[in-house]
Scaffold this active site. Structure first.
Site, short mmCIF file in Angstrom:
data_model
loop_
_atom_site.label_atom_id
_atom_site.label_comp_id
_atom_site.label_asym_id
_atom_site.label_seq_id
_atom_site.Cartn_x
_atom_site.Cartn_y
_atom_site.Cartn_z
N ARG B 34 -3.82 1.18 8.71
CA ARG B 34 -3.95 0.49 7.42
C ARG B 34 -3.55 -0.99 7.50
O ARG B 34 -4.07 -1.82 6.75
CB ARG B 34 -3.09 1.19 6.36
CG ARG B 34 -3.50 2.63 6.05
CD ARG B 34 -4.74 2.64 5.17
NE ARG B 34 -5.17 3.99 4.86
CZ ARG B 34 -4.75 4.69 3.80
NH1 ARG B 34 -3.87 4.17 2.99
NH2 ARG B 34 -5.21 5.91 3.59
N ASP B 141 -3.26 2.10 -11.63
CA ASP B 141 -2.93 2.20 -10.21
C ASP B 141 -1.85 1.18 -9.92
O ASP B 141 -1.68 0.20 -10.65
CB ASP B 141 -4.17 1.95 -9.34
CG ASP B 141 -4.02 2.59 -7.97
OD1 ASP B 141 -4.59 3.68 -7.76
OD2 ASP B 141 -3.31 2.03 -7.10
#
Lengths: 131, 322
Positions: B34, B141
Site C-alpha cells: 500500500r 469514510d
C-alpha cells in the site's frame, strides 16, 4: 452446472474456461456462434450459461443471442456478453437482443464471479472466497 | 526490499491510533504494497524511507496518506448480492410502511470508500420508490481521497465491471472518456462526509433508519468494536436496522443489539430503550418479532433475467431486480 464459452480467441477461451471451472462449472468451448449452436444441439445436457464474445467470424455474438432467444429449447440458458465493445449503445443493443448481462473486457476473475452471482448462478460463498 | 521491524511497528501504531484498525505482525506485505506507490510518488527509494520521512513532526500530509492507504479497501457494486436482495425484499417494505409517511428514509453507508455501496442503494431505492420520492443516503469514510472520488462519481471500466448489473450501467451512467460517470439523479440523494468510526461521531448526525456497517468491525479490536457499536446505536432511529458484513457479528460484543434473521441476511436492531431517543418500538408488523427461521435460499437476483421476449429499442425497459 454447465457453461459454454464462445470466443474466437483461443487465449480468451482458456482464460474464461479456467475462471468458470474454478467456480464449479463444467466448460464447453466454441469458436463462434455457429460452432456454439452445433455443440449445444449435440450436447446431452442443458447449458446454464453462455459467455459470448461479440465480434466473431461465421456468427457473431449478437446473432448467436438472437438465435438462442428464438429457440424455445434454450429459454433457460442465461446469456452473458463478454466483449471489448464498451459503448453504452452496444450494451443496450445486447440487452435488447436478449442478453441477461454484459461484461466488458478486460475483466478480472472476480468480475466474472460477481456477474454470475448477480445472475443467481453462483453460491455467494464462492464469490467472497475469491477465485 | 521489505519493511523494517521498527518502521512496521511505527506504522501499525499510527494506523491503530488514527483509525483503530489493527495491523498485526505478518501484515508487513500489506504495508509495503500500500505504501510503495506513495514512496515512488515522493521520489524515495523505498517504503522504509517514506515511513522515516513521515515520522518528522511536520510530515502531517504523509502520515495522513499512510492512514488512508491502509484503511482503504477494495469494494464493488451490490457487494454480497444476497444482502441487497434481502434488503429490498424483506427490510425495505417494512421500513416504508413504518416511516416513509412521516419523513424520507435515511440510510448511512459507513465506511463508504469510493461510494459503490451508497450508489448501489440509491439505484435500488429509485427503482423501488420511483424517481420523484426523496430519500437520504449519507456515505462516510475516514479517507478524504476516496470520499472525493465518491463525490465525483466517476469510475473506471474495471470498477463498473465489478458487480454492477448491465441494465443499471445503461440507466444510471454515462460514458466519460475511458470511464463512466454516475447520473445526477443518483447523486442528488447522497451526501459524502468525512467521519472516523473509531472517534466520537461529529455532532449533527441525523437518526438513521438503516446503517450499513459492513466489513469494518473485522479490522477493529474488541474495545473499539464495542465503542463503535454503542455510538452507532445512539444515532439509529427507533425501529432502525444495522447491517453488518457477512463475517461480522454484534453478538457477544454489544448487548444493546438483538439479531433478527431477515430473509437471506441477518440484521440487528437496538433492544428497547437503547436507540436514539430511546423510544424504541418494533417496526410495523414486528410486535412479536419476526420468526428467526431462515427462508430457503432463493436466487440472489430473483428476477434479474429478462423475460423470453426482451424489450427492444432505445426505450428498453430495465425492469429486472437486484
Amino acid at each position: 452446472m454447465h457453461a459454454i464459452v464462445i470466443d474466437d480467441s483461443s487465449a480468451m477461451r482458456m482464460i474464461l474456461k479456467r475462471i468458470v471451472t474454478s467456480l464449479g462449472f463444467e466448460a464447453t468451448l466454441a469458436e463462434h456462434g455457429r460452432d456454439a449452436l452445433d455443440k449445444m444441439d449435440a450436447a446431452d445436457h442443458r447449458f446454464d450459461v453462455a459467455l459470448i464474445d461479440w465480434i466473431m467470424p461465421e456468427m457473431d455474438g449478437l446473432e448467436f443471442i438472437q438465435a438462442v432467444r428464438s429457440d424455445p429449447r434454450y429459454d433457460d440458458v442465461t446469456l452473458m456478453m463478454v466483449s471489448t465493445e464498451s459503448d453504452q449503445s452496444k450494451v443496450v443493443r445486447a440487452l435488447a437482443a436478449g442478453a441477461h448481462e454484459y461484461l466488458i473486457k478486460p475483466f478480472t476473475p472476480d468480475a466474472v464471479a460477481e456477474k454470475l452471482e448477480l445472475l443467481g448462478l453462483l453460491d455467494p460463498e464462492r464469490v467472497t472466497a475469491g477465485v | 526490499m521489505g519493511v523494517g521491524p521498527s518502521e512496521f511497528t511505527w506504522v501499525s501504531d499510527l494506523v491503530r491510533r488514527e483509525s483503530a484498525i489493527v495491523l498485526p505482525p505478518g501484515k508487513e506485505y500489506l504495508v509495503e504494497a500500500r505504501l510503495l506507490p506513495l514512496a515512488r510518488a515522493a521520489g524515495l527509494a523505498g517504503v522504509d524511507a517514506y515511513i522515516r520521512a513521515a515520522q518528522r513532526p511536520t510530515s502531517l500530509a504523509e502520515r495522513r496518506a499512510i492512514v488512508e492507504a491502509l484503511t482503504t479497501n477494495e469494494t464493488s457494486w451490490f457487494r454480497d448480492a444476497t444482502v441487497f436482495a434481502s434488503f429490498r425484499r424483506d427490510m425495505l417494505p417494512r421500513l416504508l410502511a413504518d416511516r416513509m409517511a412521516h419523513r424520507p428514509l435515511r440510510i448511512w453507508s459507513a465506511a463508504a470508500s469510493t461510494g459503490q455501496e451508497a450508489y448501489s442503494l440509491a439505484m435500488l431505492l429509485i427503482e423501488e420508490l420511483g424517481p420523484a420520492r426523496r430519500f437520504e443516503i449519507i456515505g462516510t469514510d475516514i479517507a478524504r481521497g476516496v470520499l472525493e472520488r465518491a463525490r465525483q462519481g466517476r469510475y473506471t471500466q474495471m470498477e463498473v465491471n465489478r458487480g454492477l448489473p448491465a441494465r443499471y450501467l445503461v440507466q444510471y451512467f454515462q460514458r466519460a472518456g475511458t470511464g463512466w460517470q454516475v447520473s445526477p439523479e443518483l447523486q442528488r440523494n447522497i451526501q459524502f462526509r468525512e467521519l472516523n468510526l473509531a472517534a466520537p461521531f461529529p455532532p449533527g448526525l441525523p437518526a438513521f433508519d438503516v446503517v450499513f456497517l459492513r466489513n469494518v468491525l473485522i479490522y477493529f479490536d474488541t474495545p473499539t468494536k464495542q465503542t463503535t457499536l454503542r455510538r452507532v446505536r445512539q444515532v439509529m432511529a427507533p425501529g432502525g436496522w444495522l447491517v453488518l458484513g457477512t463475517a461480522e457479528t454484534a453478538r457477544g460484543i454489544d448487548d444493546g443489539f438483538e439479531l433478527v434473521r431477515m430473509g437471506d441476511m441477518s440484521a440487528y436492531r437496538p433492544v428497547s430503550g437503547s436507540a436514539f431517543g430511546s423510544a424504541s418500538r418494533p417496526p410495523t408488523g414486528q410486535a412479536s418479532g419476526r420468526p428467526s427461521v431462515p427462508s430457503a435460499r432463493s436466487p440472489s437476483v430473483p428476477s434479474a433475467r429478462p423475460s423470453s421476449t426482451p424489450p427492444s429499442g432505445p426505450s428498453l425497459q430495465l425492469s429486472g431486480r437486484i
